[in-house]
Design a protein around this motif. Structure first.
Motif, PDB file in Angstrom:
ATOM      1  N   LYS A  12      44.167  76.053 -46.339  1.00 39.17           N
ATOM      2  CA  LYS A  12      42.920  76.682 -45.882  1.00 39.17           C
ATOM      3  C   LYS A  12      43.200  77.814 -44.899  1.00 39.17           C
ATOM      4  O   LYS A  12      42.554  78.862 -44.961  1.00 39.17           O
ATOM      5  N   ASP A  13      44.110  77.584 -43.977  1.00 41.09           N
ATOM      6  CA  ASP A  13      44.386  78.573 -42.936  1.00 41.09           C
ATOM      7  C   ASP A  13      45.717  78.250 -42.285  1.00 41.09           C
ATOM      8  O   ASP A  13      46.429  77.323 -42.703  1.00 41.09           O
ATOM      9  N   HIS A  32      46.128  74.651 -40.924  1.00 35.04           N
ATOM     10  CA  HIS A  32      46.417  73.717 -42.013  1.00 35.04           C
ATOM     11  C   HIS A  32      47.895  73.800 -42.398  1.00 35.04           C
ATOM     12  O   HIS A  32      48.567  72.776 -42.613  1.00 35.04           O
ATOM     13  N   GLU A  45      47.471  81.110 -48.059  1.00 36.48           N
ATOM     14  CA  GLU A  45      46.036  80.939 -47.851  1.00 36.48           C
ATOM     15  C   GLU A  45      45.286  81.007 -49.175  1.00 36.48           C
ATOM     16  O   GLU A  45      45.603  81.821 -50.048  1.00 36.48           O
ATOM     17  N   ASP A  46      44.289  80.130 -49.307  1.00 39.07           N
ATOM     18  CA  ASP A  46      43.511  80.024 -50.554  1.00 39.07           C
ATOM     19  C   ASP A  46      43.077  81.375 -51.094  1.00 39.07           C
ATOM     20  O   ASP A  46      43.144  81.631 -52.306  1.00 39.07           O
TER      21      ASP A  46
END
Length: 469
Positions: A358-359, A362, A265-266
């Motif tokens: 993103k999550d 994704h 995750e980002d």
């Protein structure tokens, strides 16, 4: 008829045709079917493996520069555990399984009998050249088969030890190792077998499956693919980094279930990279190429293939190589795109792309853009995320908050799905892989209901409709 095992032989002049004929005769004699025989041969395999342990460790060091502790952990120890499990449970595995019978067949009794398939062929790979040869062999012996084993010629020292250890200890009628290259593999695949067990690449797996199809031979195909590792914001990053580094860089990444790439995750992308860098330095030192415990790449061809996957501008950490010793230090890559060379094939080396997402949704879409993987790893403390991935993503097997360790449990089946493989083994699943589950219904003669016999009349149909609901 005596079912004693014939005397062993080291006769290397035995032709393939002669070997097949002798194994056919020996299997048809029923010699391998009893519990006593199978148990004794598993005991013997354990004793022989213990006798040759030092030679195996030396061979693995020559072929892959594996440290003896790593070799014991990932090659020898696993086979000891598998043999012990088979010895402990073999009698129960062999026992016919009683199953229920519907009212329509009353008063019959039904059960399932596991019978050996017959002549089996085991083709093993070079990355774990001992473990991936012996583990399926344990299943073949436990199930009552005879076997021909073809080790990988790319790990010649281990192949030579396997040939000596097996062929000097077991009669060729029962188990025999044949060493050679592609020509021998082709000759073996041209023959008719009762089962083929192959571990290797998807590309060669297709060749094996095509050859087997000519004789309608069943196969177990243990292949590979791009096994993803997901790290969410709910993960313990220090533990995740430690276990990712273990799983990825064991055997220099030459592991079919190694994390092939990481989706993170980002929000925690940079923190995970820092944790991975610290962990690599802790485990391999500031100069991994000087670490004598760093395994080598198997050969020049695979070394060159890996060098082509490493784009210098995308190396975040590591990336140095020693072409003379076929060494590549643990390498992290960032800024990787899905069309990059490193994402177009299974990496099978010490190179780990880190890709931000993103999550979790994704990440799922990213994974589903590839073939179904052999393994998947998720690092998260959120049980809802665990269930989300388990229920919605297809993969052969894997771990939550760990890597590789599902292989260490013989109670779990190990195998792929789709392009990553067909069939499963380990523990009881190895026994099943080399067995035919024969259905048997036993009826009595004292009662014979007329409802199933001609002529058909309305009253019989009414009874059948009640019985077959």
């Amino acid at each position: 008829m005596s079912h004693a095992l014939p005397a062993t032989t080291t006769d290397t002049t035995l032709t393939l045709d002669e070997l097949i004929k002798r194994q056919d005769q020996y299997f048809q004699s029923g010699a391998t079917r009893s519990y006593e025989f199978r148990h004794a041969q598993l005991q013997k395999l354990l004793q022989v493996a213990q006798k040759y342990e030092k030679a195996i460790l030396d061979a693995l060091a020559h072929d892959l520069r594996k440290h003896e502790t790593e070799s014991f952990l990932a090659e020898i120890g696993i086979t000891y555990a598998e043999i012990s499990d088979a010895l402990k449970h073999l009698k129960r595995w062999m026992k016919p399984q009683r199953v229920g019978s519907p009212l329509a067949v009353w008063p019959a009794r039904s059960h399932i009998v596991s019978e050996p398939l017959g002549r089996t062929l085991i083709i093993s790979p070079w990355n774990y050249p001992y473990q991936l040869c012996i583990t399926p062999l344990i299943g073949a012996i436990a199930a009552g088969n005879v076997a021909v084993i073809k080790p990988s010629e790319l790990a010649p020292h281990t192949a030579a030890v396997l040939e000596k250890m097996i062929n000097e200890s077991f009669a060729p009628e029962f188990i025999h190792v044949m060493n050679g290259g592609v020509k021998l593999s082709q000759q073996l695949l041209d023959e008719r077998w009762d089962h083929i067990f192959f571990t290797g690449s998807t590309a060669i797996g297709k060749v094996v499956a095509a050859a087997a199809a000519k004789h309608l031979t069943p196969c177990t195909l243990e292949l590979g693919g791009k096994s993803p590792c997901l790290v969410t914001r709910n993960a313990n990053l220090d533990v995740a980094a430690r276990r990712i580094v273990f799983g990825k860089f064991l055997n220099a990444g030459q592991t079919c279930v190694a994390p092939d790439y990481v989706l993170v995750e980002d929000a925690i992308h940079d923190a995970l990279i820092e944790a991975l860098r610290r962990e690599i330095t802790l485990r391999f030192g500031s100069d991994p190429l000087r670490n004598e415990q760093l395994p080598r790449i198997i050969n020049e061809r695979h070394f060159q293939r890996l060098t082509r996957l490493i784009e210098p501008g995308k190396v975040n950490f590591g990336g140095r190589m020693d072409a003379g010793q076929l060494l590549i230090e643990p390498t992290l890559m960032t800024g990787v795109q899905v069309h990059d060379p490193v994402m177009q094939e299974e990496i099978f080396g010490p190179v780990l792309p880190i890709i931000p997402v993103k999550d979790l949704e994704h990440a799922k879409k990213y994974i589903q853009g590839f073939e179904k993987p052999l393994a998947l790893y998720l690092f998260s403390g959120d049980k809802r995320e665990h269930q989300n991935i388990i229920r919605s993503v297809s993969f052969g097997g894997g771990c939550i908050n760990d890597t590789l360790m599902h292989l260490a449990n013989p109670k779990l089946p190990f195998g792929g799905v789709g392009a990553s493989g067909t069939g499963a083994y380990h523990g009881k699943y190895s026994f099943d892989a080399f067995s035919h589950r024969k259905a048997v219904l036993v009826n009595g003669t004292g009662l014979d209901l007329p409802v199933r016999y001609f002529p058909w009349i309305p009253s019989k149909e009414k009874i059948l409709r009640l019985l077959l609901k």
